[in-house]
Scaffold this motif. Structure first.
Motif, PDB file in Angstrom:
ATOM      1  N   LEU A 177     -15.240   4.259   0.012  1.00 41.44           N
ATOM      2  CA  LEU A 177     -13.951   3.583  -0.089  1.00 41.44           C
ATOM      3  C   LEU A 177     -13.963   2.304   0.757  1.00 41.44           C
ATOM      4  CD1 LEU A 177     -11.326   4.192  -1.544  1.00 41.44           C
ATOM      5  CD2 LEU A 177     -10.481   5.313   0.494  1.00 41.44           C
ATOM      6  N   ALA A 178     -14.502   2.412   1.961  1.00 41.29           N
ATOM      7  CA  ALA A 178     -14.573   1.241   2.847  1.00 41.29           C
ATOM      8  C   ALA A 178     -15.469   0.170   2.237  1.00 41.29           C
ATOM      9  CB  ALA A 178     -15.095   1.662   4.215  1.00 41.29           C
ATOM     10  N   ARG A 179     -16.560   0.616   1.605  1.00 41.30           N
ATOM     11  CA  ARG A 179     -17.482  -0.333   0.985  1.00 41.30           C
ATOM     12  C   ARG A 179     -16.775  -1.107  -0.135  1.00 41.30           C
ATOM     13  NH1 ARG A 179     -21.436  -0.823  -3.059  1.00 41.30           N
ATOM     14  NH2 ARG A 179     -20.760   1.043  -4.167  1.00 41.30           N
ATOM     15  N   LEU A 180     -16.002  -0.365  -0.948  1.00 35.58           N
ATOM     16  CA  LEU A 180     -15.291  -1.009  -2.055  1.00 35.58           C
ATOM     17  C   LEU A 180     -14.215  -1.963  -1.549  1.00 35.58           C
ATOM     18  CD1 LEU A 180     -14.864   1.881  -4.597  1.00 35.58           C
ATOM     19  CD2 LEU A 180     -15.931  -0.301  -5.020  1.00 35.58           C
ATOM     20  N   GLU A 181     -13.522  -1.539  -0.503  1.00 32.23           N
ATOM     21  CA  GLU A 181     -12.439  -2.379   0.012  1.00 32.23           C
ATOM     22  C   GLU A 181     -12.968  -3.676   0.600  1.00 32.23           C
ATOM     23  OE1 GLU A 181     -10.478   0.376   2.558  1.00 32.23           O
ATOM     24  OE2 GLU A 181      -9.061   0.996   1.007  1.00 32.23           O
ATOM     25  N   ALA A 182     -14.196  -3.631   1.075  1.00 32.80           N
ATOM     26  CA  ALA A 182     -14.780  -4.831   1.667  1.00 32.80           C
ATOM     27  C   ALA A 182     -15.288  -5.809   0.606  1.00 32.80           C
ATOM     28  CB  ALA A 182     -15.923  -4.434   2.602  1.00 32.80           C
ATOM     29  N   MET A 183     -15.366  -5.338  -0.641  1.00 33.80           N
ATOM     30  CA  MET A 183     -15.875  -6.204  -1.717  1.00 33.80           C
ATOM     31  C   MET A 183     -14.842  -7.263  -2.102  1.00 33.80           C
ATOM     32  SD  MET A 183     -17.475  -3.622  -4.496  1.00 33.80           S
ATOM     33  CE  MET A 183     -19.034  -2.804  -4.284  1.00 33.80           C
ATOM     34  N   ASN A 271      -7.955   8.094  -6.551  1.00 34.85           N
ATOM     35  CA  ASN A 271      -6.872   8.927  -6.029  1.00 34.85           C
ATOM     36  C   ASN A 271      -6.741   8.781  -4.526  1.00 34.85           C
ATOM     37  OD1 ASN A 271      -6.528   9.864  -8.614  1.00 34.85           O
ATOM     38  ND2 ASN A 271      -7.825  11.649  -8.301  1.00 34.85           N
ATOM     39  N   ARG A 272      -7.884   8.739  -3.862  1.00 34.84           N
ATOM     40  CA  ARG A 272      -7.864   8.597  -2.404  1.00 34.84           C
ATOM     41  C   ARG A 272      -7.288   7.257  -1.998  1.00 34.84           C
ATOM     42  NH1 ARG A 272     -12.210  11.222   1.408  1.00 34.84           N
ATOM     43  NH2 ARG A 272     -11.122   9.772   2.740  1.00 34.84           N
ATOM     44  N   LYS A 273      -7.667   6.233  -2.751  1.00 31.84           N
ATOM     45  CA  LYS A 273      -7.166   4.894  -2.445  1.00 31.84           C
ATOM     46  C   LYS A 273      -5.637   4.871  -2.554  1.00 31.84           C
ATOM     47  CE  LYS A 273      -6.936   0.393  -2.059  1.00 31.84           C
ATOM     48  NZ  LYS A 273      -7.078  -0.230  -0.748  1.00 31.84           N
ATOM     49  N   MET A 274      -5.111   5.460  -3.637  1.00 32.19           N
ATOM     50  CA  MET A 274      -3.660   5.459  -3.831  1.00 32.19           C
ATOM     51  C   MET A 274      -2.967   6.264  -2.746  1.00 32.19           C
ATOM     52  SD  MET A 274      -3.248   3.402  -6.109  1.00 32.19           S
ATOM     53  CE  MET A 274      -1.502   3.397  -6.411  1.00 32.19           C
ATOM     54  N   ALA A 275      -3.559   7.399  -2.378  1.00 29.80           N
ATOM     55  CA  ALA A 275      -2.965   8.217  -1.312  1.00 29.80           C
ATOM     56  C   ALA A 275      -2.916   7.425  -0.019  1.00 29.80           C
ATOM     57  CB  ALA A 275      -3.781   9.492  -1.127  1.00 29.80           C
ATOM     58  N   LYS A 276      -3.986   6.691   0.240  1.00 30.44           N
ATOM     59  CA  LYS A 276      -4.070   5.894   1.460  1.00 30.44           C
ATOM     60  C   LYS A 276      -3.006   4.788   1.462  1.00 30.44           C
ATOM     61  CE  LYS A 276      -7.419   2.968   3.761  1.00 30.44           C
ATOM     62  NZ  LYS A 276      -8.747   2.347   3.623  1.00 30.44           N
ATOM     63  N   GLU A 277      -2.874   4.123   0.308  1.00 33.27           N
ATOM     64  CA  GLU A 277      -1.907   3.029   0.229  1.00 33.27           C
ATOM     65  C   GLU A 277      -0.482   3.534   0.380  1.00 33.27           C
ATOM     66  OE1 GLU A 277      -2.393  -0.031   0.394  1.00 33.27           O
ATOM     67  OE2 GLU A 277      -4.560  -0.002   0.169  1.00 33.27           O
ATOM     68  N   LEU A 278      -0.189   4.681  -0.257  1.00 35.19           N
ATOM     69  CA  LEU A 278       1.175   5.195  -0.180  1.00 35.19           C
ATOM     70  C   LEU A 278       1.490   5.678   1.222  1.00 35.19           C
ATOM     71  CD1 LEU A 278       1.403   6.842  -3.655  1.00 35.19           C
ATOM     72  CD2 LEU A 278       2.761   4.966  -2.803  1.00 35.19           C
ATOM     73  N   LYS A 279       0.452   6.117   1.913  1.00 35.14           N
ATOM     74  CA  LYS A 279       0.681   6.515   3.306  1.00 35.14           C
ATOM     75  C   LYS A 279       0.981   5.268   4.139  1.00 35.14           C
ATOM     76  CE  LYS A 279      -0.998   9.180   7.105  1.00 35.14           C
ATOM     77  NZ  LYS A 279      -2.155   9.443   7.954  1.00 35.14           N
ATOM     78  N   ALA A 280       0.228   4.204   3.880  1.00 39.35           N
ATOM     79  CA  ALA A 280       0.438   2.969   4.640  1.00 39.35           C
ATOM     80  C   ALA A 280       1.808   2.369   4.327  1.00 39.35           C
ATOM     81  CB  ALA A 280      -0.665   1.971   4.312  1.00 39.35           C
ATOM     82  N   LEU A 281       2.213   2.436   3.040  1.00 40.84           N
ATOM     83  CA  LEU A 281       3.469   1.807   2.637  1.00 40.84           C
ATOM     84  C   LEU A 281       4.683   2.638   3.045  1.00 40.84           C
ATOM     85  CD1 LEU A 281       2.524   0.621  -0.964  1.00 40.84           C
ATOM     86  CD2 LEU A 281       3.330  -0.890   0.843  1.00 40.84           C
TER      87      LEU A 281
END
Lengths: 309, 166
Positions: A177-183, A271-281
């Motif tokens: 996930l971190a690798r993708l976010e850094a792209m 799914n993990r990305k969305m969970a992470k974003e909704l937690k942040a938001l």
């Protein structure tokens, strides 16, 4: 290389199996439940498949092993109507499956009083391509189990099995996930395009998801057609975006979608990305407690709107 | 003729999903006030921003839109009390998802335009059009759309060999 430090002792599973059978027999005999939903041994060594036991004698076939990967919460949804209506049901759950169950209760798909939950202290299960003759170890464990925070289910009616000192597995999904976010966006587009282009639209990810219980799926409709149904890159991209969007704030992270995918598309990353974003938001996390309102079914007047002109 | 056609400057296609109670009336006001704004905007009217499914935005991109504008009532002004509050959360999440997939978020604009803000509608529409004009055509979705139509993909040497060996 110290193999003992990185493997999980198979004897633990045998002990959990014995305790599980005992518990299942008890609930069936005293009428606490009309049926127990658990796992039984599959035909191939190391495999397991879901089993619905209604007879106390049948409790002997239940097992718990590293091959018990299925999320049984699926059997309590509308998608599996034939299972409901047998009476009060007992279900065997791992920590990750319990999150799905909590989600279903929160969405009024289930009544907590109608189910008897047998929690399993779970050290982990096999990944999709694991050699099932090997014990559970770094090479064979499922990605989701590497970062599991719910080894011991809470809020269940009874817990069977004991948890050993768990070896620390290297996290893979978080790193990916971190690798993708850094792209850059263009690189991410290429990454997902390559993955989605392989999708054959078998909808296994949908069928296995406890939260995909809609009786008619938006993506099956053709009047009007919202999402192209042929396995072509354009329609595939749409399907996976729609799927991730519909599961945002609901997905319990059991990663069954990824496990059943015949084309090995890393669906749980979305799914993990969305969970992470909704937690942040919105500070929301799909948790172990049933919650009446998810992040996308509720609102606050002072929600962030910096992206709106 | 064809060469001549290619010389035309790029004109972005922009789809605006608007709510009937505020932004549609705002755009109407812009019209009756004789305010000028780019003709690149195609307005699609909805009962409420809460009715606008993320699928619509996706489909607009897939079917050739270079930019999408979603606009509705200011928070607190919703005709259905809370439609725009729900939409706001949904779009915040959807933006993150699109970004993660690799879509340029500069092509997607959300705004609040009330029935009295004809001028704001003109500003939002002009700004988005100019921004998308700068970015150029949206090629990613078009490429996806064109890719692997069956007629094309069946003509590979591997498949031909497989057919021959049957």
């Amino acid at each position: 290389m110290t193999t003992t430090a990185h493997t999980i002792d198979p004897a633990l599973y045998a002990a959990a199996t014995a305790a599980l059978r005992q518990e299942a027999r008890t609930v069936l005999e005293n009428g606490t439940a009309a049926a127990v939903i658990g796992w039984q041994a599959g035909r191939r060594a190391g495999s397991a498949l879901p089993a619905i036991v209604t007879d106390p004698a049948g409790a002997e076939q239940l097992i718990f092993a590293p091959g018990c990967v299925n999320n049984l919460a699926l059997y309590l949804t509308k998608a599996k109507k034939e299972v409901r209506g047998k009476g009060r049901l007992a279900i065997v759950v791992k920590g990750c499956d319990l999150r799905a169950l909590a989600g279903l209760i929160g969405e009024n798909q289930l009544n907590r009083a109608d189910i008897y939950i047998i929690g399993i202290a779970c050290p982990g299960v096999y990944g999709a391509h694991a050699d099932r003759r090997l014990p559970l170890a770094e090479e064979t464990v499922a990605p989701k189990c590497r970062e599991c925070t719910v080894h011991t289910p809470t809020g269940v009616d009874v817990t069977v099995g004991t948890l050993p000192d768990l070896p620390a597995f290297t996290p893979r999904e978080a790193a990916e996930l971190a690798r993708l976010e850094a792209m850059t966006p263009a690189e991410r587009w290429r990454f997902w395009k390559e993955h989605f282009s392989r999708c054959i639209r078998c909808y296994a990810c949908r069928q296995v998801c406890p939260f995909c219980y809609c009786e008619q799926c938006l993506c099956d409709r053709n009047r009007p057609q919202a999402v192209e149904t042929t396995p072509r890159p354009a329609g595939n991209m749409a399907w996976h975006i729609v799927r991730a969007m519909h599961l945002a704030g609901r997905c319990a992270g059991c990663a069954e979608c990824e496990r059943v995918c015949p084309m090995d598309i890393p669906l749980n990353l979305l799914n993990r990305k969305m969970a992470k974003e909704l937690k942040a938001l919105y500070g929301f996390e799909a948790g172990l407690e049933p919650q009446e309102k998810g992040p996308l079914t509720s609102y606050r007047e002072d929600d962030d709107q910096s992206f709106i002109k | 003729m064809h060469a001549e056609k290619q010389q035309h400057a790029f004109e972005p296609k922009i789809v605006a999903f608007v709510c009937t109670w505020c932004t549609y009336a705002g755009a109407d006001l812009a019209g009756t006030s004789r305010l000028q704004y780019p003709a690149n905007i195609r307005v699609v009217k909805f009962p409420c921003t809460g009715r606008i499914d993320p699928v619509f935005i996706l489909r607009a991109f897939q079917k050739g839109a270079d930019g999408v504008l979603v606009s509705g009532c200011h928070p607190g002004d919703c005709h259905y009390m809370a439609g725009n509050f729900h939409a706001r959360r949904r779009f915040a999440a959807f933006r993150q998802l699109l970004d993660f997939i690799g879509v340029d978020l500069n092509r997607l604009q959300f705004s609040w335009v009330s029935a009295a803000e004809g001028g704001k509608w003109v500003d939002v529409a002009t700004e988005l059009t100019e921004r998308v004009r700068e970015l150029g055509p949206l090629r990613e979705f078009a490429a996806l759309e064109a890719e692997e139509h069956w007629s094309g993909a069946l003509a590979t040497p591997e498949l031909q060999e497989a057919y021959n060996s049957i």
